[in-house]
Scaffold this motif. Structure first.
Motif, PDB file in Angstrom:
ATOM      1  N   ALA A  14      -4.292   6.720  -8.591  1.00  0.00           N
ATOM      2  CA  ALA A  14      -5.062   6.171  -9.451  1.00  0.00           C
ATOM      3  C   ALA A  14      -4.498   6.181 -10.750  1.00  0.00           C
ATOM      4  O   ALA A  14      -4.666   4.995 -11.673  1.00  0.00           O
ATOM      5  CB  ALA A  14      -6.221   7.277  -9.423  1.00  0.00           C
ATOM      6  N   SER A  15      -3.495   6.832 -11.092  1.00  0.00           N
ATOM      7  CA  SER A  15      -2.619   6.918 -12.265  1.00  0.00           C
ATOM      8  C   SER A  15      -1.504   5.690 -12.218  1.00  0.00           C
ATOM      9  O   SER A  15      -0.987   4.958 -13.289  1.00  0.00           O
ATOM     10  CB  SER A  15      -1.815   7.992 -12.623  1.00  0.00           C
ATOM     11  OG  SER A  15      -0.921   8.230 -11.849  1.00  0.00           O
ATOM     12  N   GLY A  16      -1.270   5.060 -10.907  1.00  0.00           N
ATOM     13  CA  GLY A  16      -0.172   4.258 -10.913  1.00  0.00           C
ATOM     14  C   GLY A  16       1.330   4.885 -10.934  1.00  0.00           C
ATOM     15  O   GLY A  16       2.280   4.299 -10.899  1.00  0.00           O
ATOM     16  N   ARG A  17       1.244   6.231 -11.070  1.00  0.00           N
ATOM     17  CA  ARG A  17       2.549   6.999 -10.913  1.00  0.00           C
ATOM     18  C   ARG A  17       3.243   6.633  -9.609  1.00  0.00           C
ATOM     19  O   ARG A  17       4.385   6.895  -9.206  1.00  0.00           O
ATOM     20  CB  ARG A  17       2.310   8.540 -11.483  1.00  0.00           C
ATOM     21  CG  ARG A  17       1.993   8.736 -12.701  1.00  0.00           C
ATOM     22  CD  ARG A  17       1.978  10.058 -13.290  1.00  0.00           C
ATOM     23  NE  ARG A  17       1.252  10.828 -12.361  1.00  0.00           N
ATOM     24  CZ  ARG A  17      -0.327  11.203 -12.976  1.00  0.00           C
ATOM     25  NH1 ARG A  17      -0.629  10.548 -14.081  1.00  0.00           N
ATOM     26  NH2 ARG A  17      -0.845  11.958 -12.182  1.00  0.00           N
ATOM     27  N   THR A  18       2.349   6.748  -8.654  1.00  0.00           N
ATOM     28  CA  THR A  18       2.849   6.638  -7.339  1.00  0.00           C
ATOM     29  C   THR A  18       2.461   5.331  -6.732  1.00  0.00           C
ATOM     30  O   THR A  18       1.160   4.881  -6.781  1.00  0.00           O
ATOM     31  CB  THR A  18       2.219   7.804  -6.125  1.00  0.00           C
ATOM     32  OG1 THR A  18       2.888   9.008  -6.458  1.00  0.00           O
ATOM     33  CG2 THR A  18       2.783   7.423  -4.715  1.00  0.00           C
ATOM     34  N   VAL A  19       3.077   4.397  -6.177  1.00  0.00           N
ATOM     35  CA  VAL A  19       3.062   3.197  -5.869  1.00  0.00           C
ATOM     36  C   VAL A  19       2.220   3.294  -4.141  1.00  0.00           C
ATOM     37  O   VAL A  19       2.941   3.976  -3.410  1.00  0.00           O
ATOM     38  CB  VAL A  19       4.038   2.405  -5.588  1.00  0.00           C
ATOM     39  CG1 VAL A  19       3.734   0.867  -5.230  1.00  0.00           C
ATOM     40  CG2 VAL A  19       4.408   1.941  -7.136  1.00  0.00           C
ATOM     41  N   GLY A  20       1.210   2.648  -4.014  1.00  0.00           N
ATOM     42  CA  GLY A  20       0.742   2.644  -2.733  1.00  0.00           C
ATOM     43  C   GLY A  20       0.848   1.414  -1.754  1.00  0.00           C
ATOM     44  O   GLY A  20       1.055   0.291  -2.210  1.00  0.00           O
ATOM     45  N   VAL A  21       1.219   1.716  -0.501  1.00  0.00           N
ATOM     46  CA  VAL A  21       1.382   0.839   0.430  1.00  0.00           C
ATOM     47  C   VAL A  21      -0.011   0.825   1.397  1.00  0.00           C
ATOM     48  O   VAL A  21      -0.109   1.564   2.139  1.00  0.00           O
ATOM     49  CB  VAL A  21       2.646   0.830   1.130  1.00  0.00           C
ATOM     50  CG1 VAL A  21       2.800  -0.398   1.949  1.00  0.00           C
ATOM     51  CG2 VAL A  21       3.801   0.868   0.521  1.00  0.00           C
ATOM     52  N   THR A  22      -0.409  -0.294   1.682  1.00  0.00           N
ATOM     53  CA  THR A  22      -1.563  -0.516   2.713  1.00  0.00           C
ATOM     54  C   THR A  22      -1.028  -1.427   3.763  1.00  0.00           C
ATOM     55  O   THR A  22      -0.634  -2.492   3.873  1.00  0.00           O
ATOM     56  CB  THR A  22      -2.975  -1.456   2.035  1.00  0.00           C
ATOM     57  OG1 THR A  22      -3.534  -1.629   3.215  1.00  0.00           O
ATOM     58  CG2 THR A  22      -2.429  -2.714   1.585  1.00  0.00           C
ATOM     59  N   ALA A  23      -0.866  -0.649   5.089  1.00  0.00           N
ATOM     60  CA  ALA A  23      -0.081  -0.946   6.141  1.00  0.00           C
ATOM     61  C   ALA A  23      -1.370  -1.303   7.229  1.00  0.00           C
ATOM     62  O   ALA A  23      -1.108  -1.268   8.406  1.00  0.00           O
ATOM     63  CB  ALA A  23       1.048  -0.074   6.702  1.00  0.00           C
ATOM     64  N   MET A  24      -2.687  -1.496   6.866  1.00  0.00           N
ATOM     65  CA  MET A  24      -3.614  -1.611   7.650  1.00  0.00           C
ATOM     66  C   MET A  24      -4.071  -2.817   8.141  1.00  0.00           C
ATOM     67  O   MET A  24      -4.944  -3.180   9.079  1.00  0.00           O
ATOM     68  CB  MET A  24      -4.945  -0.975   6.937  1.00  0.00           C
ATOM     69  CG  MET A  24      -4.618   0.593   6.557  1.00  0.00           C
ATOM     70  SD  MET A  24      -4.687   1.503   7.988  1.00  0.00           S
ATOM     71  CE  MET A  24      -6.267   1.398   8.583  1.00  0.00           C
TER      72      MET A  24
END
Length: 349
Positions: A103-113
């Motif tokens: 939510a903070s953008g500190r960790t980048v998320g990958v959607t592989a769905m």
């Protein structure tokens, strides 16, 4: 939402749009990547808008406004928010570990769905194979395409088991056994760090299995998935129509009819987008598919019209017109592709 809160949100969106606009050219040239933008949007508290609620119109507006300045950032913001959406629906241990970071953008998320949605539409098998172990699973196979892929990213992915099970799990991109392919040269969106990955016996603890009911899970997230994809289609369309509309004079007057047609298509798209976002549960599933397809089609039409009206100046690769034209070329092939969306619509007929 009170009037004061609405003003605050609008001011935040305007500030983020300005930040993204100032970085758009550098992103397009490959001089930076989207991590800075996601961190800024997260710091403003905008990635988690509408999370866990029935109304998505505020989050739709964030993606829409960002994509009007840079589809690259709008696209990566969609991927980030979807990774957060998955984690928000996960068991508590995963929410505690990753929700605030995403939510903070500190960790980048990958959607592989994307492979899961294609599989559930009956258009292919899941490429990742999971084998159960005493303490979780091991996973082997490819992810053919994903974005926001950095060594520190968090990946949410689907997999199948030999006994017919289908699950969703979470892993860090730098976990042992994961190989990230070098990012290919793209027509645009290079700053999204989009590439393929290979899993080779990647160990996933049981605590990092998000769900073992893939169909039910995808049924809950798909409206958000398609609404936010349509949001970045809306944003780039609006930007192109604004530029095109300023050039309907002289020789440009010959394109007034075409402009009015595309504008009417966009107005219909935007009205449905925000109406659906206000209460997604009231919308039949087919309408999300139709909306997403219409978004891709109108974005391509608007950017082509802008390029035509802008003339030679828009042909220069450094121009915003040229960037939008190249960025929009990705929309018909992004998963779900135009072909998949058309096929899905045909199943309702």
């Amino acid at each position: 939402m009170t009037a004061a809160m609405e003003r605050t949100t609008e001011e935040q969106r305007a500030a983020i749009a300005e930040f993204v606009r100032d970085r758009a050219a550098a992103l397009d040239r490959g001089e930076t990547d989207i991590r800075t933008d996601l961190a800024c949007i997260g710091e403003a508290g905008l990635i988690a808008r509408g999370l866990g609620g029935e109304c998505l119109d505020d989050m739709v507006a964030v993606v829409d406004e960002v994509a009007a300045e840079s589809l690259t950032v709008g696209f990566s913001l969609w991927a980030q928010r979807m990774a957060l959406e998955y984690i928000d629906r996960a068991p508590q241990v995963l929410r505690d570990l990753y929700r605030d970071e995403l939510a903070s953008g500190r960790t980048v998320g990958v959607t592989a769905m994307a492979a899961a949605l294609k599989h559930l539409a009956g258009l292919g098998e899941l490429p990742l194979l999971a084998e159960h172990t005493d303490d979780g699973i091991t996973v082997t196979g490819p992810i053919h395409w994903a974005s926001n892929v950095f060594p520190e990213s968090l990946i949410v992915f689907p997999a199948r088991t030999a006994d017919g099970g289908r699950l969703v799990a979470v892993v860090r991109a730098d976990a042992p056994g994961i190989t990230i392919a070098p990012s290919p040269e793209l027509l645009a969106l290079g700053a999204t760090s989009s590439t393929s990955l290979k899993f080779d016996g990647v160990r996933i603890p049981r605590s990092h299995i998000l769900t073992e009911d893939l169909p039910a899970f995808c049924g809950t997230i798909r409206p958000t998935f398609l609404l936010l994809q349509t949001s970045f289609c809306s944003g780039i369309t609006r930007a192109s129509l604004a530029e095109a509309g300023s050039r309907l004079h002289g020789l440009g007057e010959q394109f007034t009819g075409e402009y009015e047609l595309v504008r009417a298509q966009y107005d219909s798209l935007r009205e449905r987008l925000y109406r659906f976002a206000a209460d997604p549960s009231a919308v039949p599933p087919v309408e999300f598919v139709r909306l997403r397809l219409d978004g891709s089609i109108v974005a391509v039409a608007a950017t082509r019209l802008e390029a035509t009206l802008r003339g030679g100046a828009g042909y220069a690769s450094a121009s915003a017109t040229n960037r939008r034209f190249r960025e929009a070329a990705f929309l018909p092939v992004q998963s779900p592709s135009e072909g998949q969306l058309r096929w899905e619509l045909s199943q309702y007929e």
